[in-house]
Design a protein around this motif. Structure first.
Motif, short mmCIF file in Angstrom:
data_model
loop_
_atom_site.label_atom_id
_atom_site.label_comp_id
_atom_site.label_asym_id
_atom_site.label_seq_id
_atom_site.Cartn_x
_atom_site.Cartn_y
_atom_site.Cartn_z
N HIS A 162 0.83 -1.20 0.00
CA HIS A 162 0.00 0.00 0.00
C HIS A 162 0.87 1.25 0.00
CE1 HIS A 162 -3.95 -1.93 0.77
NE2 HIS A 162 -3.20 -2.87 1.32
N ALA A 163 2.08 1.15 0.54
CA ALA A 163 2.95 2.32 0.61
C ALA A 163 3.45 2.72 -0.77
CB ALA A 163 4.15 2.02 1.51
N ASP A 164 3.34 1.85 -1.77
CA ASP A 164 3.84 2.14 -3.10
C ASP A 164 2.81 2.83 -3.98
OD1 ASP A 164 6.30 0.86 -2.57
OD2 ASP A 164 5.31 -1.06 -2.82
N THR A 165 1.58 2.97 -3.50
CA THR A 165 0.54 3.65 -4.25
C THR A 165 0.26 4.98 -3.59
OG1 THR A 165 -0.43 1.53 -4.83
CG2 THR A 165 -1.79 3.46 -5.15
N HIS A 166 0.59 6.06 -4.27
CA HIS A 166 0.50 7.38 -3.65
C HIS A 166 -0.49 8.27 -4.36
CE1 HIS A 166 4.05 6.63 -1.16
NE2 HIS A 166 4.63 6.16 -2.23
N ARG A 167 -1.19 9.04 -3.57
CA ARG A 167 -2.02 10.10 -4.14
C ARG A 167 -1.11 11.29 -4.47
NH1 ARG A 167 -5.30 8.50 0.28
NH2 ARG A 167 -4.55 10.29 1.48
N PHE A 179 2.15 5.00 18.83
CA PHE A 179 3.36 4.25 18.51
C PHE A 179 3.38 3.88 17.03
CE2 PHE A 179 5.21 -0.13 18.19
CZ PHE A 179 6.55 0.24 18.27
N ALA A 180 2.25 3.40 16.52
CA ALA A 180 2.15 3.03 15.11
C ALA A 180 2.40 4.23 14.21
CB ALA A 180 0.78 2.42 14.81
N GLY A 181 1.85 5.39 14.58
CA GLY A 181 2.05 6.60 13.80
C GLY A 181 3.51 7.04 13.79
N ALA A 182 4.16 6.96 14.97
CA ALA A 182 5.56 7.35 15.07
C ALA A 182 6.45 6.41 14.27
CB ALA A 182 6.00 7.37 16.54
N LEU A 183 6.13 5.12 14.30
CA LEU A 183 6.90 4.12 13.55
C LEU A 183 6.75 4.35 12.05
CD1 LEU A 183 8.68 1.79 14.51
CD2 LEU A 183 6.73 0.25 14.18
N LEU A 184 5.54 4.70 11.63
CA LEU A 184 5.28 4.98 10.22
C LEU A 184 6.08 6.20 9.76
CD1 LEU A 184 3.65 4.28 7.68
CD2 LEU A 184 1.82 5.73 8.56
N GLY A 201 4.86 -0.18 4.35
CA GLY A 201 3.75 -0.85 3.67
C GLY A 201 2.98 -1.76 4.59
N ASN A 202 3.68 -2.46 5.49
CA ASN A 202 3.00 -3.37 6.41
C ASN A 202 2.12 -2.61 7.40
OD1 ASN A 202 4.14 -5.65 5.27
ND2 ASN A 202 5.90 -5.65 6.65
N ILE A 203 2.61 -1.47 7.89
CA ILE A 203 1.80 -0.69 8.83
C ILE A 203 0.56 -0.15 8.13
CG2 ILE A 203 1.74 1.36 10.29
CD1 ILE A 203 4.73 0.97 10.77
N ILE A 204 0.74 0.40 6.92
CA ILE A 204 -0.39 0.94 6.17
C ILE A 204 -1.35 -0.16 5.79
CG2 ILE A 204 -1.05 2.03 3.98
CD1 ILE A 204 1.49 3.67 4.14
N ALA A 260 -0.83 -7.39 16.87
CA ALA A 260 0.19 -8.44 16.81
C ALA A 260 1.06 -8.28 15.57
CB ALA A 260 -0.49 -9.82 16.81
N SER A 261 0.45 -7.92 14.43
CA SER A 261 1.21 -7.71 13.20
C SER A 261 2.11 -6.49 13.31
CB SER A 261 0.25 -7.54 12.01
OG SER A 261 -0.49 -8.71 11.78
N LEU A 262 1.61 -5.44 13.96
CA LEU A 262 2.42 -4.24 14.16
C LEU A 262 3.66 -4.56 14.97
CD1 LEU A 262 2.71 -1.10 14.07
CD2 LEU A 262 1.41 -1.05 16.21
N ILE A 263 3.50 -5.31 16.05
CA ILE A 263 4.64 -5.69 16.90
C ILE A 263 5.60 -6.59 16.14
CG2 ILE A 263 5.32 -6.82 19.04
CD1 ILE A 263 3.85 -4.10 19.33
N LYS A 264 5.07 -7.53 15.36
CA LYS A 264 5.93 -8.44 14.57
C LYS A 264 6.76 -7.65 13.56
CE LYS A 264 5.86 -12.49 11.55
NZ LYS A 264 6.77 -11.85 10.57
N ASN A 265 6.13 -6.70 12.87
CA ASN A 265 6.86 -5.90 11.89
C ASN A 265 7.96 -5.08 12.56
OD1 ASN A 265 5.37 -6.66 9.57
ND2 ASN A 265 3.70 -5.30 10.15
#
Length: 434
Positions: free
Chosen positions: A24-29, A382-387, A74-77, A302-307
């Motif tokens: 998803h991170a590769d598709t930009h507006r 935390f997710a926003g800061a990581l992104l 991309g994983n976070i998005i 769980a996916s956020l922590i794994k990434n």
């Protein structure tokens, strides 16, 4: 000035560092691309001149960093499709009879919609495709002479001609097989199959891939004899123009108001995507609504922590001495430490090696509690800061590779944006530089 080895450059990039998948991170507006450009321009405006060593290992490390950051972003998005890409507001559509109607929530305001929107639906008929079933003919005989044949198909207001040859020893089943392959290979919105009965006979069926009839349509497709000058008679002999099941629209009622659709899958009010699977009985209605999806939320965290853990583990690996892995790891772990105090109530713990662990029981309690939005707010931050950090790393991965400063910009001179300087590290395609 030394030339650039194009073959070596592209082979190096394509074989080793092409993206493994599209995220998803590769598709930009347009506005997102503008933000990336502004970040690059701002970075280069006051950036000193660095000396980049002609070292494949250093460049390879930089490409690895950029790719891992891109994947993390991309994983976070990709964890959800809400407007806020680091959102933890997971909701799902539900129906009271999943065997007959399923619903997916596609709205952008889950906090407002959960428990507040919904409707009743009853289904009187499903949308169907047009099916032409040909004549059942003895498989091992034939009534067509050897020659070059053709027939036409009209679909979506376009006409297509199909040509085929019949040879002396071709049987009915062989002719049907030829035509089925022609139709399927054409990819014009039709599929063809051969069916058999218990009397040793076979017939050719042609079906449309879409369902329903648009306004003004009498049929989805027509099959008729060609006027190209080739031999005719195959349509009538095989019965290709015989409609055995006409296309029809889906008919249903939303809160008692009659509706129709050319497809069994459609959206309602920009909030739901419905899939009709079966009709309802007389006076039966199915309720559709939105509920909080705790399981999806739990998987999201769980996916956020794994990434995060995967990124930290990769940064801890053995690297080239010129690669500043400690700097990369400390910056990522520093984000976790900054948010850790407020996240401990959700069962998330910081381990000695910088990775995070989850207490499943505490996380479940935090998600299902009455104050879950407040409890999970630190995780969202935390997710926003990581992104944001992943975006920052992607813009300038070379800051984690040893690059001595050659010259600082004169602070008394007016600075200008130099967006093209980033070509030395943003793409990392070439092995050699002038």
């Amino acid at each position: 000035m030394a030339g650039i080895s194009l073959n070596g450059a592209y082979n190096h990039f394509i074989q080793d560092y092409v993206s493994k998948d599209v995220t998803h991170a590769d598709t930009h507006r347009k506005e997102e691309l503008r933000d990336v450009y502004k970040s690059i321009a701002k970075l280069n405006k006051n950036s000193p001149l660095y000396l980049l060593t002609d070292d494949d290992k250093s460049r390879n490390d930089a490409i690895d960093i950029k790719e891992r950051a891109r994947q993390l972003q991309g994983n976070i998005i990709g964890l959800n499709n809400q407007e806020d890409k680091s959102s933890l507001d997971h909701s799902s559509g539900f129906t009271t009879d999943e065997e007959k109607v399923t619903a997916s929530y596609i709205g952008k305001n889950p906090e407002e919609d959960v428990g507040n929107i919904g409707f009743d639906i009853s289904v009187s008929s499903l949308a169907s495709a047009q099916v032409n079933t040909g004549r059942f003919l003895p498989k091992d005989s034939t009534g067509l002479t050897a020659d070059n044949y053709a027939f036409d198909v009209r679909i979506n207001k376009q006409e297509f001609e199909f040509q085929f040859s019949i040879y002396q020893n071709d049987r009915n089943i062989d002719i049907q097989d030829k035509i089925a392959k022609l139709v399927n290979k054409a990819n014009i919105g039709l599929t063809a199959d051969i069916i058999e009965d218990n009397q040793g006979r076979s017939a050719l069926t042609i079906s449309s891939t879409r369902t329903g009839l648009k306004a003004g349509e009498a049929s989805q497709f027509e099959v008729f004899e060609s006027s190209s000058g080739l031999q005719t008679g195959s349509v009538s002999y095989l019965g290709l123009d015989q409609i055995s099941a006409p296309a029809s629209n889906a008919h249903f009622a939303l809160n008692g108001e009659e509706k129709a659709s050319v497809s069994n899958r459609f959206t309602v009010g920009g909030k739901f995507e419905l899939q009709l699977k079966s009709t309802t009985t007389e006076d039966e209605t199915i309720s559709v609504g939105v509920k909080k999806d705790n399981e999806a939320l739990k998987e999201h965290i769980a996916s956020l922590i794994k990434n995060y853990n995967d990124f930290v583990t990769d940064a801890s690996g053995e690297k080239n001495p010129k690669f500043k892995s400690d700097k990369l790891k400390s910056e990522i772990v520093g984000i976790a430490k900054q948010h850790m105090t407020n996240m401990e109530d959700t069962g998330i713990r910081l381990e000695g090696n910088g990775t995070l662990s989850i207490d499943d029981e505490l996380l479940t309690q935090a998600i299902s509690g009455a104050e879950s939005n407040e409890s999970l707010a630190p995780v969202k931050k935390f997710a926003g800061a990581l992104l944001d950090k992943a975006k920052d790393i992607s813009v300038d991965p070379m800051k984690y590779v040893d690059r001595p400063v050659v010259n600082y910009k004169n602070p008394d001179n007016k600075d200008f944006n130099s967006p093209y300087i980033t070509s030395e590290y943003s793409g990392m395609m070439f092995n050699n530089y002038c």
